[in-house]
Design an enzyme around this catalytic site. Structure first.
Site, short mmCIF file in Angstrom:
data_model
loop_
_atom_site.label_atom_id
_atom_site.label_comp_id
_atom_site.label_asym_id
_atom_site.label_seq_id
_atom_site.Cartn_x
_atom_site.Cartn_y
_atom_site.Cartn_z
N SER A 1 0.87 -1.19 0.00
CA SER A 1 0.00 0.00 0.00
C SER A 1 0.90 1.22 0.00
O SER A 1 1.56 1.51 1.00
CB SER A 1 -0.86 0.03 1.27
OG SER A 1 -1.61 -1.15 1.39
N LYS B 1 1.24 5.80 8.04
CA LYS B 1 1.73 5.95 6.65
C LYS B 1 0.54 6.09 5.68
O LYS B 1 0.50 6.99 4.84
CB LYS B 1 2.59 4.73 6.32
CG LYS B 1 3.09 4.59 4.92
CD LYS B 1 2.42 3.54 4.07
CE LYS B 1 2.20 2.18 4.61
NZ LYS B 1 1.50 1.26 3.72
N LYS C 1 -7.37 1.87 -2.20
CA LYS C 1 -6.88 1.41 -0.89
C LYS C 1 -6.91 2.56 0.14
O LYS C 1 -7.21 2.34 1.31
CB LYS C 1 -5.46 0.85 -1.05
CG LYS C 1 -4.74 0.52 0.23
CD LYS C 1 -5.31 -0.67 0.97
CE LYS C 1 -4.55 -0.91 2.28
NZ LYS C 1 -5.04 -2.02 3.05
P1 NAD Z 1 5.82 -6.12 7.32
O1 NAD Z 1 6.63 -5.01 7.83
O2 NAD Z 1 5.39 -7.22 8.24
O3 NAD Z 1 6.57 -6.83 6.07
C1 NAD Z 1 7.26 -6.13 5.07
C2 NAD Z 1 8.44 -6.97 4.62
O4 NAD Z 1 9.11 -6.29 3.56
C3 NAD Z 1 9.48 -7.18 5.73
O5 NAD Z 1 9.67 -8.58 5.97
C4 NAD Z 1 10.75 -6.54 5.17
O6 NAD Z 1 11.93 -7.25 5.51
C5 NAD Z 1 10.49 -6.59 3.67
N1 NAD Z 1 11.28 -5.63 2.93
C6 NAD Z 1 11.51 -4.31 3.22
N2 NAD Z 1 12.31 -3.75 2.30
C7 NAD Z 1 12.59 -4.74 1.39
C8 NAD Z 1 13.38 -4.78 0.20
N3 NAD Z 1 14.04 -3.71 -0.25
N4 NAD Z 1 13.46 -5.96 -0.46
C9 NAD Z 1 12.80 -7.05 -0.03
N5 NAD Z 1 12.04 -7.07 1.08
C10 NAD Z 1 11.95 -5.93 1.79
O7 NAD Z 1 4.55 -5.45 6.63
P2 NAD Z 1 3.14 -6.13 6.27
O8 NAD Z 1 2.22 -5.98 7.44
O9 NAD Z 1 3.36 -7.47 5.65
O10 NAD Z 1 2.62 -5.08 5.17
C11 NAD Z 1 3.13 -5.06 3.84
C12 NAD Z 1 2.29 -4.09 3.03
O11 NAD Z 1 0.92 -4.54 3.03
C13 NAD Z 1 2.26 -2.66 3.60
O12 NAD Z 1 2.24 -1.73 2.55
C14 NAD Z 1 0.97 -2.61 4.39
O13 NAD Z 1 0.45 -1.30 4.50
C15 NAD Z 1 0.08 -3.52 3.54
N6 NAD Z 1 -1.04 -4.17 4.27
C16 NAD Z 1 -0.82 -4.74 5.49
C17 NAD Z 1 -1.90 -5.33 6.15
C18 NAD Z 1 -1.73 -5.96 7.52
O14 NAD Z 1 -2.77 -6.24 8.18
N7 NAD Z 1 -0.51 -6.20 8.00
C19 NAD Z 1 -3.17 -5.36 5.58
C20 NAD Z 1 -3.33 -4.81 4.31
C21 NAD Z 1 -2.24 -4.21 3.66
#
Ligand code: NAD
Length: 296
Positions: free
Chosen positions: A96, A240, A172
């Site tokens: 997102s 964010k 979103k």
């Molecule tokens: P998170 O922080 O748990 O996971 C993100 C992952 O990305 C981490 O494991 C990190 O190591 C990896 N990462 C960061 N930089 C990187 C790079 N350069 N190369 C490869 N990997 C890299 O976050 P999340 O909760 O999984 O959320 C991910 C996305 O989904 C976000 O944009 C969030 O807003 C969205 N989202 C999350 C949820 C939720 O409930 N957690 C729901 C809907 C949408």
């Protein structure tokens, strides 16, 4: 079709596992999530050694990272996707991020012969595990048609929101505004009921099937009553998203009154060591003022 998966956090790990379960050939990588990488490799994924390595082994790559700087880093940094990409690689960014960032990243990818679509999700970790996320896509319809089936493995609904890159992320943002304001309304109302001497569990049983009921209430109010603020969706990620919503609202000229009020609550929580809590911890903002906890 060879699929790459980059970013194995709370959401990416179960989404990648669902692709493997559906029989897709997946190469996965995350530089900071060794345990999750081991888990998807144990489930059948090929272990990537860098984002560029994943790109060299894939026809399409899914990225699921926190925000736009992470998407840019994953694609354009040294050892990034662009470095290993074959001509005509497709990227589906399911993170997102701000709609204008999506558009700009897609344009920079196009200069390198890489196609891009944004496909952020709603539903959180439980729906990522079940494969029932709501997926909202922006970008060329032809690319959407090509990957609708693949996305359907992770989603209960997959909707093409517009031809323009960023249309998925605009959708979103609307989702995130509604979720944030709904959680804050639940926190305010359950604090009110508790302070007025009514058991919050009775309130939940009485109103969840009525007009006030919502997916948000069903998911978040039990967490509040259980005092379980383990994410789920972290407050810092919601800050964010609301920053992106406020910027976009200011840009297009629509008032964002409710969003800005909830953003102030989230910011207070961030400043008081709750940034890594689930967003249901908006309740703690009210509890800090009243001194009264909502619990079973
Ligand atoms: P998170 O922080 O748990 O996971 C993100 C992952 O990305 C981490 O494991 C990190 O190591 C990896 N990462 C960061 N930089 C990187 C790079 N350069 N190369 C490869 N990997 C890299 O976050 P999340 O909760 O999984 O959320 C991910 C996305 O989904 C976000 O944009 C969030 O807003 C969205 N989202 C999350 C949820 C939720 O409930 N957690 C729901 C809907 C949408």
């Amino acid at each position: 079709m060879k699929v790459g998966f980059v970013g194995l956090g709370i959401m990416g790990r179960p989404m990648c596992l669902n692709l493997l379960k559906a029989g897709y050939e997946v190469t996965a990588y995350d530089p900071f999530a060794a345990k999750a990488l081991d888990e998807v490799v144990a489930a059948g994924a090929v272990r990537g050694t860098s984002n560029a390595d994943v790109a060299s082994k894939s026809d399409v790559i899914i990225t699921m990272v926190p925000n736009s700087p992470h998407v840019r880093a994953a694609v354009f940094d040294k050892g990034g996707i662009a470095e290993g990409a074959k001509e005509g690689l497709d990227i589906i960014d399911m993170s997102s991020i701000a709609p204008l960032e999506s558009k700009d990243i897609a344009e920079k990818c196009a200069e390198r012969g890489i196609n891009m679509m944004d496909a952020p999700v709603s539903g959180g970790e439980p729906k990522a595990i079940d494969g029932t996320l709501s997926i909202m896509c922006g970008g060329p319809k032809a690319m959407f048609d090509k990957y609708e089936k693949l996305l359907g493995v992770m989603g209960g609904s997959v909707v093409h929101c517009g031809e323009v890159n960023g249309a998925g992320n605009t959708t979103k943002l609307a989702n995130q505004v509604i979720v944030a304001v709904n959680i804050a309304a639940c926190a305010e109302a359950y604090e009110l009921a508790t302070m007025a001497g009514v058991d919050p569990e009775k309130v939940f049983a009485a109103i969840r099937g009525g007009l006030a009921g919502s997916t948000v209430m069903d998911a978040k109010v039990p967490m509040m009553m259980d005092r379980n603020f383990k994410p789920g969706f972290r407050i810092d990620l919601h800050i964010k998203d609301l920053n992106n919503a406020l910027d976009t609202g200011h840009g297009v000229g629509t008032p964002m009154i409710l969003t800005s009020a909830v953003q102030e609550m989230l910011q207070w929580l961030h400043n008081n060591k709750c940034g890594s809590d689930d967003h249901s911890a908006i309740l703690k903002y009210y509890e800090n003022i009243t001194g009264v906890e909502v619990k079973r």
